[in-house]
Design a protein around this motif. Structure first.
Motif, PDB file in Angstrom:
ATOM      1  N   ILE A 245     -88.767  31.493  67.378  1.00 43.52           N
ATOM      2  CA  ILE A 245     -87.600  30.884  66.742  1.00 43.52           C
ATOM      3  C   ILE A 245     -87.328  29.507  67.334  1.00 43.52           C
ATOM      4  CG2 ILE A 245     -85.082  31.090  66.562  1.00 43.52           C
ATOM      5  CD1 ILE A 245     -85.573  34.073  65.955  1.00 43.52           C
ATOM      6  N   GLN A 246     -87.471  29.366  68.641  1.00 41.40           N
ATOM      7  CA  GLN A 246     -87.261  28.052  69.255  1.00 41.40           C
ATOM      8  C   GLN A 246     -88.312  27.053  68.802  1.00 41.40           C
ATOM      9  OE1 GLN A 246     -86.859  28.776  73.467  1.00 41.40           O
ATOM     10  NE2 GLN A 246     -84.649  28.945  73.278  1.00 41.40           N
TER      11      GLN A 246
ATOM     12  N   VAL B   1     -86.881  26.298  65.131  1.00 40.58           N
ATOM     13  CA  VAL B   1     -85.535  25.732  64.995  1.00 40.58           C
ATOM     14  C   VAL B   1     -85.234  24.675  66.041  1.00 40.58           C
ATOM     15  CG1 VAL B   1     -83.092  26.341  65.008  1.00 40.58           C
ATOM     16  CG2 VAL B   1     -84.710  27.867  63.969  1.00 40.58           C
ATOM     17  N   GLY B   2     -85.736  24.866  67.238  1.00 44.71           N
ATOM     18  CA  GLY B   2     -85.413  23.984  68.354  1.00 44.71           C
ATOM     19  C   GLY B   2     -84.792  24.783  69.488  1.00 44.71           C
ATOM     20  N   ASP B   3     -84.543  24.100  70.586  1.00 40.21           N
ATOM     21  CA  ASP B   3     -84.045  24.781  71.777  1.00 40.21           C
ATOM     22  C   ASP B   3     -82.583  25.212  71.688  1.00 40.21           C
ATOM     23  OD1 ASP B   3     -86.492  24.598  73.016  1.00 40.21           O
ATOM     24  OD2 ASP B   3     -86.036  22.660  73.946  1.00 40.21           O
TER      25      ASP B   3
ATOM     26  N   SER C  87     -82.383  21.849  60.803  1.00 35.80           N
ATOM     27  CA  SER C  87     -82.163  21.708  59.356  1.00 35.80           C
ATOM     28  C   SER C  87     -81.828  23.073  58.768  1.00 35.80           C
ATOM     29  CB  SER C  87     -83.416  21.149  58.667  1.00 35.80           C
ATOM     30  OG  SER C  87     -84.463  22.101  58.722  1.00 35.80           O
ATOM     31  N   ALA C  88     -81.317  23.049  57.539  1.00 33.49           N
ATOM     32  CA  ALA C  88     -81.007  24.302  56.843  1.00 33.49           C
ATOM     33  C   ALA C  88     -82.286  25.106  56.604  1.00 33.49           C
ATOM     34  CB  ALA C  88     -80.298  24.020  55.529  1.00 33.49           C
ATOM     35  N   ARG C  89     -83.372  24.418  56.309  1.00 38.39           N
ATOM     36  CA  ARG C  89     -84.661  25.094  56.078  1.00 38.39           C
ATOM     37  C   ARG C  89     -85.149  25.774  57.349  1.00 38.39           C
ATOM     38  NH1 ARG C  89     -87.711  28.152  53.227  1.00 38.39           N
ATOM     39  NH2 ARG C  89     -89.915  27.727  53.383  1.00 38.39           N
ATOM     40  N   ALA C  90     -84.994  25.113  58.495  1.00 35.72           N
ATOM     41  CA  ALA C  90     -85.406  25.710  59.769  1.00 35.72           C
ATOM     42  C   ALA C  90     -84.578  26.949  60.074  1.00 35.72           C
ATOM     43  CB  ALA C  90     -85.279  24.688  60.900  1.00 35.72           C
ATOM     44  N   ALA C  91     -83.284  26.918  59.773  1.00 37.34           N
ATOM     45  CA  ALA C  91     -82.421  28.083  59.983  1.00 37.34           C
ATOM     46  C   ALA C  91     -82.852  29.244  59.088  1.00 37.34           C
ATOM     47  CB  ALA C  91     -80.966  27.719  59.722  1.00 37.34           C
TER      48      ALA C  91
ATOM     49  N   ALA D 139     -84.476  33.016  60.239  1.00 36.36           N
ATOM     50  CA  ALA D 139     -83.995  34.310  59.764  1.00 36.36           C
ATOM     51  C   ALA D 139     -85.135  35.123  59.150  1.00 36.36           C
ATOM     52  CB  ALA D 139     -82.881  34.114  58.744  1.00 36.36           C
ATOM     53  N   ILE D 140     -86.020  34.465  58.438  1.00 39.05           N
ATOM     54  CA  ILE D 140     -87.171  35.157  57.846  1.00 39.05           C
ATOM     55  C   ILE D 140     -88.083  35.695  58.940  1.00 39.05           C
ATOM     56  CG2 ILE D 140     -89.269  34.824  56.472  1.00 39.05           C
ATOM     57  CD1 ILE D 140     -87.618  32.838  54.747  1.00 39.05           C
ATOM     58  N   LEU D 141     -88.345  34.878  59.963  1.00 37.72           N
ATOM     59  CA  LEU D 141     -89.165  35.336  61.095  1.00 37.72           C
ATOM     60  C   LEU D 141     -88.562  36.576  61.743  1.00 37.72           C
ATOM     61  CD1 LEU D 141     -90.169  32.067  62.977  1.00 37.72           C
ATOM     62  CD2 LEU D 141     -91.704  33.739  61.967  1.00 37.72           C
ATOM     63  N   ALA D 142     -87.261  36.542  61.971  1.00 43.77           N
ATOM     64  CA  ALA D 142     -86.594  37.682  62.605  1.00 43.77           C
ATOM     65  C   ALA D 142     -86.671  38.927  61.728  1.00 43.77           C
ATOM     66  CB  ALA D 142     -85.143  37.340  62.912  1.00 43.77           C
ATOM     67  N   SER D 143     -86.577  38.744  60.414  1.00 44.25           N
ATOM     68  CA  SER D 143     -86.597  39.901  59.511  1.00 44.25           C
ATOM     69  C   SER D 143     -87.949  40.592  59.476  1.00 44.25           C
ATOM     70  CB  SER D 143     -86.186  39.484  58.098  1.00 44.25           C
ATOM     71  OG  SER D 143     -87.187  38.702  57.487  1.00 44.25           O
ATOM     72  N   PHE D 144     -89.031  39.870  59.803  1.00 41.18           N
ATOM     73  CA  PHE D 144     -90.360  40.466  59.815  1.00 41.18           C
ATOM     74  C   PHE D 144     -90.681  41.199  61.114  1.00 41.18           C
ATOM     75  CE2 PHE D 144     -91.493  37.405  56.363  1.00 41.18           C
ATOM     76  CZ  PHE D 144     -91.855  38.364  55.435  1.00 41.18           C
ATOM     77  N   GLU D 145     -89.832  41.075  62.116  1.00 42.48           N
ATOM     78  CA  GLU D 145     -90.088  41.724  63.404  1.00 42.48           C
ATOM     79  C   GLU D 145     -89.931  43.245  63.248  1.00 42.48           C
ATOM     80  OE1 GLU D 145     -91.242  41.754  67.282  1.00 42.48           O
ATOM     81  OE2 GLU D 145     -91.105  39.996  66.006  1.00 42.48           O
ATOM     82  N   PRO D 146     -90.911  44.023  63.712  1.00 37.15           N
ATOM     83  CA  PRO D 146     -90.788  45.488  63.630  1.00 37.15           C
ATOM     84  C   PRO D 146     -89.542  45.970  64.365  1.00 37.15           C
ATOM     85  CG  PRO D 146     -93.007  44.859  64.264  1.00 37.15           C
ATOM     86  CD  PRO D 146     -92.183  43.606  64.308  1.00 37.15           C
ATOM     87  N   GLY D 147     -88.815  46.860  63.743  1.00 39.51           N
ATOM     88  CA  GLY D 147     -87.609  47.418  64.352  1.00 39.51           C
ATOM     89  C   GLY D 147     -86.339  46.683  63.987  1.00 39.51           C
ATOM     90  N   ILE D 148     -86.451  45.546  63.285  1.00 36.56           N
ATOM     91  CA  ILE D 148     -85.272  44.792  62.862  1.00 36.56           C
ATOM     92  C   ILE D 148     -85.005  45.103  61.396  1.00 36.56           C
ATOM     93  CG2 ILE D 148     -84.287  42.487  62.505  1.00 36.56           C
ATOM     94  CD1 ILE D 148     -84.625  43.237  65.443  1.00 36.56           C
TER      95      ILE D 148
END
Length: 87
Positions: free
Chosen positions: A32-33, A36-38, A57-61, A65-74
């Motif tokens: 995510i960093q 999105v950045g630090d 940016s809005a696209r980075a945000a 969120a998409i990256l986090a949603s693909f994490e197993p267990g989330i």
């Protein structure tokens, strides 16, 4: 017919659930960093990932969120990333 021999190595599998959560949190925080950045922070509470801080940016945000949603267990992502106004 030749069947390949299957070998399972349990030494590399984390044993405690907390170890699995910590490994996933560290890995996801790094990704995510990079996206999105630090200024972004990730916390995982149960099966919910919460993103806080600032995004470049809005696209980075949205990508974070998409990256986090693909994490197993989330199962759920609470995206609280803010985008600063353009200067």
């Amino acid at each position: 017919m030749y069947y390949p021999r299957l070998e399972i190595d349990f030494a590399t599998v984390p044993r405690a659930q907390s170890d699995v959560v910590l490994a996933a949190t560290d890995r996801l925080q790094q990704r995510i960093q990079q996206t999105v950045g630090d200024g972004a922070r990730l916390t995982i509470q149960g099966r919910t990932a919460r993103l806080e801080g600032t995004a470049t940016s809005a696209r980075a945000a949205e990508l974070a969120a998409i990256l986090a949603s693909f994490e197993p267990g989330i199962d759920r992502v609470d995206n609280q990333l803010r985008v600063p106004p353009p200067r």
